[in-house]
Scaffold this motif. Structure first.
Motif, PDB file in Angstrom:
ATOM      1  N   HIS A  13     -76.153 -15.107   0.736  1.00  0.00           N
ATOM      2  CA  HIS A  13     -75.165 -16.175   0.786  1.00  0.00           C
ATOM      3  C   HIS A  13     -74.450 -16.202  -0.561  1.00  0.00           C
ATOM      4  O   HIS A  13     -75.073 -15.994  -1.603  1.00  0.00           O
ATOM      5  CB  HIS A  13     -75.819 -17.526   1.057  1.00  0.00           C
ATOM      6  CG  HIS A  13     -76.559 -17.581   2.352  1.00  0.00           C
ATOM      7  ND1 HIS A  13     -75.988 -17.269   3.566  1.00  0.00           N
ATOM      8  CD2 HIS A  13     -77.837 -17.918   2.624  1.00  0.00           C
ATOM      9  CE1 HIS A  13     -76.873 -17.423   4.531  1.00  0.00           C
ATOM     10  NE2 HIS A  13     -78.011 -17.804   3.980  1.00  0.00           N
ATOM     11  N   LEU A  14     -73.155 -16.461  -0.547  1.00  0.00           N
ATOM     12  CA  LEU A  14     -72.352 -16.416  -1.768  1.00  0.00           C
ATOM     13  C   LEU A  14     -71.668 -17.751  -2.026  1.00  0.00           C
ATOM     14  O   LEU A  14     -71.190 -18.413  -1.096  1.00  0.00           O
ATOM     15  CB  LEU A  14     -71.294 -15.321  -1.647  1.00  0.00           C
ATOM     16  CG  LEU A  14     -71.814 -13.916  -1.347  1.00  0.00           C
ATOM     17  CD1 LEU A  14     -70.663 -12.973  -1.048  1.00  0.00           C
ATOM     18  CD2 LEU A  14     -72.657 -13.402  -2.493  1.00  0.00           C
ATOM     19  N   GLY A  21     -64.269 -17.671  -6.003  1.00  0.00           N
ATOM     20  CA  GLY A  21     -64.070 -17.701  -4.556  1.00  0.00           C
ATOM     21  C   GLY A  21     -63.140 -16.598  -4.089  1.00  0.00           C
ATOM     22  O   GLY A  21     -63.335 -16.009  -3.022  1.00  0.00           O
ATOM     23  N   ILE A  24     -65.069 -13.417  -3.974  1.00  0.00           N
ATOM     24  CA  ILE A  24     -65.851 -13.353  -2.738  1.00  0.00           C
ATOM     25  C   ILE A  24     -64.970 -12.891  -1.588  1.00  0.00           C
ATOM     26  O   ILE A  24     -65.352 -12.020  -0.801  1.00  0.00           O
ATOM     27  CB  ILE A  24     -66.492 -14.721  -2.426  1.00  0.00           C
ATOM     28  CG1 ILE A  24     -67.615 -15.010  -3.414  1.00  0.00           C
ATOM     29  CG2 ILE A  24     -67.003 -14.775  -0.983  1.00  0.00           C
ATOM     30  CD1 ILE A  24     -68.160 -16.430  -3.335  1.00  0.00           C
ATOM     31  N   ILE A  37     -73.662 -10.138   4.395  1.00  0.00           N
ATOM     32  CA  ILE A  37     -73.231 -11.417   3.837  1.00  0.00           C
ATOM     33  C   ILE A  37     -73.383 -12.480   4.916  1.00  0.00           C
ATOM     34  O   ILE A  37     -72.907 -12.316   6.033  1.00  0.00           O
ATOM     35  CB  ILE A  37     -71.775 -11.346   3.336  1.00  0.00           C
ATOM     36  CG1 ILE A  37     -71.650 -10.283   2.242  1.00  0.00           C
ATOM     37  CG2 ILE A  37     -71.324 -12.714   2.819  1.00  0.00           C
ATOM     38  CD1 ILE A  37     -70.227  -9.987   1.826  1.00  0.00           C
ATOM     39  N   ARG A  39     -73.500 -16.782   4.701  1.00  0.00           N
ATOM     40  CA  ARG A  39     -72.556 -17.885   4.551  1.00  0.00           C
ATOM     41  C   ARG A  39     -71.968 -17.882   3.139  1.00  0.00           C
ATOM     42  O   ARG A  39     -72.607 -17.440   2.201  1.00  0.00           O
ATOM     43  CB  ARG A  39     -73.259 -19.210   4.818  1.00  0.00           C
ATOM     44  CG  ARG A  39     -73.724 -19.331   6.254  1.00  0.00           C
ATOM     45  CD  ARG A  39     -74.337 -20.687   6.530  1.00  0.00           C
ATOM     46  NE  ARG A  39     -74.646 -20.777   7.946  1.00  0.00           N
ATOM     47  CZ  ARG A  39     -75.847 -21.055   8.431  1.00  0.00           C
ATOM     48  NH1 ARG A  39     -76.861 -21.315   7.613  1.00  0.00           N
ATOM     49  NH2 ARG A  39     -76.041 -21.108   9.723  1.00  0.00           N
ATOM     50  N   CYS A  40     -70.753 -18.418   3.033  1.00  0.00           N
ATOM     51  CA  CYS A  40     -70.065 -18.496   1.740  1.00  0.00           C
ATOM     52  C   CYS A  40     -69.478 -19.886   1.554  1.00  0.00           C
ATOM     53  O   CYS A  40     -68.948 -20.472   2.500  1.00  0.00           O
ATOM     54  CB  CYS A  40     -68.920 -17.490   1.677  1.00  0.00           C
ATOM     55  SG  CYS A  40     -69.411 -15.790   1.885  1.00  0.00           S
ATOM     56  N   ILE A  88     -69.423 -13.932   9.161  1.00  0.00           N
ATOM     57  CA  ILE A  88     -69.551 -14.747   7.957  1.00  0.00           C
ATOM     58  C   ILE A  88     -69.014 -16.147   8.210  1.00  0.00           C
ATOM     59  O   ILE A  88     -67.882 -16.311   8.654  1.00  0.00           O
ATOM     60  CB  ILE A  88     -68.812 -14.096   6.768  1.00  0.00           C
ATOM     61  CG1 ILE A  88     -69.423 -12.732   6.470  1.00  0.00           C
ATOM     62  CG2 ILE A  88     -68.858 -15.004   5.542  1.00  0.00           C
ATOM     63  CD1 ILE A  88     -68.628 -11.916   5.486  1.00  0.00           C
ATOM     64  N   MET A  90     -67.779 -19.478   6.547  1.00  0.00           N
ATOM     65  CA  MET A  90     -67.228 -19.840   5.250  1.00  0.00           C
ATOM     66  C   MET A  90     -66.805 -21.309   5.245  1.00  0.00           C
ATOM     67  O   MET A  90     -66.248 -21.795   6.226  1.00  0.00           O
ATOM     68  CB  MET A  90     -66.024 -18.943   4.950  1.00  0.00           C
ATOM     69  CG  MET A  90     -65.524 -19.051   3.540  1.00  0.00           C
ATOM     70  SD  MET A  90     -64.156 -17.919   3.199  1.00  0.00           S
ATOM     71  CE  MET A  90     -64.904 -16.344   3.494  1.00  0.00           C
TER      72      MET A  90
END
Length: 157
Positions: A13-14, A21, A24, A37, A39-40, A88, A90
């Protein structure tokens, strides 16, 4: 380093603040590891570009000193395409506490550096606005709690 050492079902997760951001988003757009990857959360990231960077970018000495200004301008950020076909999830958090003179210069609802409308993207799974400025939003315990909630559940609760 060109490999992730994760178990088959593990994901990273990032979390990124401001330009982080955008880094990312660039990673998601260009990485062969996008499947790793999870969740962000993008915190106060100028996802549609920065009005302040556009203004400052017209002042040559500023561009010479602050080399990253070019990457924050509208036309540069527009090139960061998000691949909607990924799994992903986000989310983004914007601030609306404009306590800086620069915030008055860019107008609209902003955190002193980035406009709230620039943080929002239509494909976000969740979005929220917190009462903090750009330079302190990522240091707030409240922000950390919301980030944790999203990373755990996929939504701000």
């Amino acid at each position: 380093m060109d490999t992730f050492h994760l178990k088959t079902d593990e994901k990273v997760h990032l979390i990124g603040h401001s330009t982080g951001g955008l880094v990312i988003r660039k990673l998601i757009a260009n990485s062969k590891y996008v499947h790793k990857i999870g969740r962000c959360v993008l915190i106060a990231s100028p996802n549609k570009g920065s009005r302040l960077a556009n203004i400052a970018g017209n002042i040559k000495p500023y561009v010479e000193i602050y080399k990253t200004l070019k990457s924050l301008r509208y036309e540069s950020v527009a090139k960061l395409n998000h691949n909607d076909e990924t799994d992903i999830e986000m989310a983004a958090i914007a601030g609306n506490h404009n306590n800086l003179l620069l915030g008055k210069l860019i107008g609209g609802v902003n955190d002193g550096r980035v406009e709230v409308e620039s943080v929002y993207l239509p494909h976000l799974k969740d979005f929220m606005i917190l009462p903090y400025g750009h330079k302190d939003i990522h240091h707030q315990p409240e922000t950390a709690r919301w980030v944790d909630a999203f990373l755990r559940t996929g939504k701000f609760q």
